[in-house]
Enzyme design. Structure first.
Site: not given
Length: 449
Positions: A227, A373
């Site tokens: 990220q 996720c």
């Protein structure tokens, strides 16, 4: 006659596909559900394609990346590991160019870049591989309670094998306590793993300070930077990382490709996760997906050149979104530090609103309640719970992901739809009614009947 009918059907289907692709939820939501542009997916009907504000789960493919991949698919179809003919050399050259582009983004040497399928594979390879290689002397790992699931699960796997793992708590702003990190290091500590930018709340950890502590104690430092790359300045030398995990689809590149940074000096060894042909310095066997690698390289090159502009644009849109919501709603809390944060990740909790109901009501905005996720779980985010967020507020969190291609009109529409839905849900909430009447609901003694 048959060919004419088939041609007519193809034209009709293509026309329908184009009209769908161009319809967005930025248009007024007053369109009839019977309109041809309406979409039904998983039993939900919406008036058009939603606004996309889920950039932390994945980013759209940059058209320039697509062009590069398309050209490579036509010209670089050889096996990059075939060393005996021109086609293999051309594909190898395309891969090595991408390796340079990835390395340039993080201040590394191309020789330190190992291509893999994504950050999950990289995280598994590093966490398990380092500890397995040094298992006779190093039996302890340090990580944080807010890491990505694949790091936490890799650590639990090591625990089942008899290794010790310390899960450092974080402060209420999501940042780790450097004193606690220092105190947690033991003589048998083999790895420290800390995510650079958190995928759920966007906080940026003090990477240089963490790297300095690890260097002082001569402990390898790994960071999941999926990220971070292309969004904040990443320098492997300043951070003093020994390993770093990266993913293509978080930086406007293709899915199915990522990379590990593996420092060469001082060298730290790791055991490969897969065995085979010995590609990628023996650390990741298997034929590389040339076109994905090319796309990842171009995405990194674009990110390096346009990072400053992207950062300013995303910051501007974040401020527009936050101010727009807070001007019209009370009880809105930003989760995580606002000072040490990537602006494209805005995680908000809305008091007296149930998060799943809010998500279902926001059918015209593609947002998330946390990590993609772990989105199948109805439990409140473990990241928010680690920050000390109350379970009720943790359940009401929405993550807005802003990116390179987000527009001001989309932000304004998202604000309008969010405010409208929160107000609608609060009108049905007896708790919110009590709060408006000045009742402190935390001090109410509830009785069972």
């Amino acid at each position: 006659m048959a060919s004419k009918i088939i041609s007519s059907l193809i034209r009709r289907s293509q026309h329908g596909a184009v009209s769908r692709r161009l319809s967005t939820a930025a248009a007024k939501a007053t369109e009839s559900y019977a309109d041809e542009s309406s979409i039904v997916m998983k039993g939900v009907r919406i008036s058009g394609r939603p606004l996309y504000l889920d950039m932390q789960s994945t980013t759209p493919l940059d058209p320039r990346v697509f062009d590069a991949m398309n050209a490579s698919s036509i010209h670089d179809y050889g096996n990059p590991h075939s060393r005996t003919h021109l086609y293999g050399w051309e594909a190898e050259n395309a891969v090595e160019t991408a390796r340079i582009q990835v390395a340039n983004l993080i201040g590394a040497s191309p020789k330190e870049i190992v291509f893999v399928s994504g950050a999950t594979e990289a995280n598994n390879t590093v966490v398990k591989g380092v500890m397995h290689f040094y298992k006779d002397k190093k039996r302890h790992v340090i990580t944080t309670q807010t890491e990505h699931k694949c790091v936490l699960d890799s650590c639990r796997h090591l625990q089942q094998e008899g290794f010790d793992v310390t899960y450092l708590p974080v402060k209420t702003d999501g940042l780790i306590d450097l004193v606690m990190l220092r105190d947690a290091i033991r003589p048998d500590t083999g790895l420290v793993s800390v995510m650079a930018v958190n995928n759920e709340i966007g906080v940026v950890q003090p990477m240089e300070e963490i790297g300095g502590i690890c260097k002082e104690f001569k402990v390898p430092f790994h960071s999941d930077a999926a990220q971070a790359i292309g969004k904040i300045e990443v320098d492997v030398e300043k951070w003093n990382v020994s390993f770093m995990s990266m993913s293509g689809h978080k930086v406007y590149g293709p899915k199915g490709v990522g990379a590990m940074y593996v420092r060469r000096r001082p060298r730290v060894r790791l055991e490969p996760l897969m065995n085979g042909g010995g590609q990628e310095r023996g650390l990741r066997s298997g034929t590389l997906a040339t076109q994905q690698v090319v796309g990842f390289g171009v995405a990194c090159e674009l990110a390096r050149k346009e990072m400053e502009y992207d950062e300013k644009w995303v910051k501007r849109l974040q401020e527009r979104l936050l101010s727009g919501v807070r001007e019209r709603l009370d009880g809105v809390v930003v989760n995580g530090s606002m000072e040490s944060r990537y602006a494209g990740n805005l995680n908000l909790s809305f008091a007296y609103v149930e998060g799943e109901s809010l998500l279902m009501g926001l059918k015209e905005v593609a947002v998330s309640s946390g990590s993609a996720c772990t989105s199948a779980s109805l439990e409140p985010s473990y990241v928010l719970r680690a920050l000390g967020v109350d379970e009720d507020m943790a359940h009401t969190s929405i993550r807005f992901g802003i990116g390179r291609f987000t527009t001001e009109e989309e932000i304004d529409r998202a604000v309008e739809l969010t405010v409208k839905q929160v107000e609608k849900l609060r009108e049905m909430s007896p708790l919110y009614e009590m709060v408006k009447e000045g009742i402190d609901i935390k001090n109410i003694q509830w009785s069972q009947h």
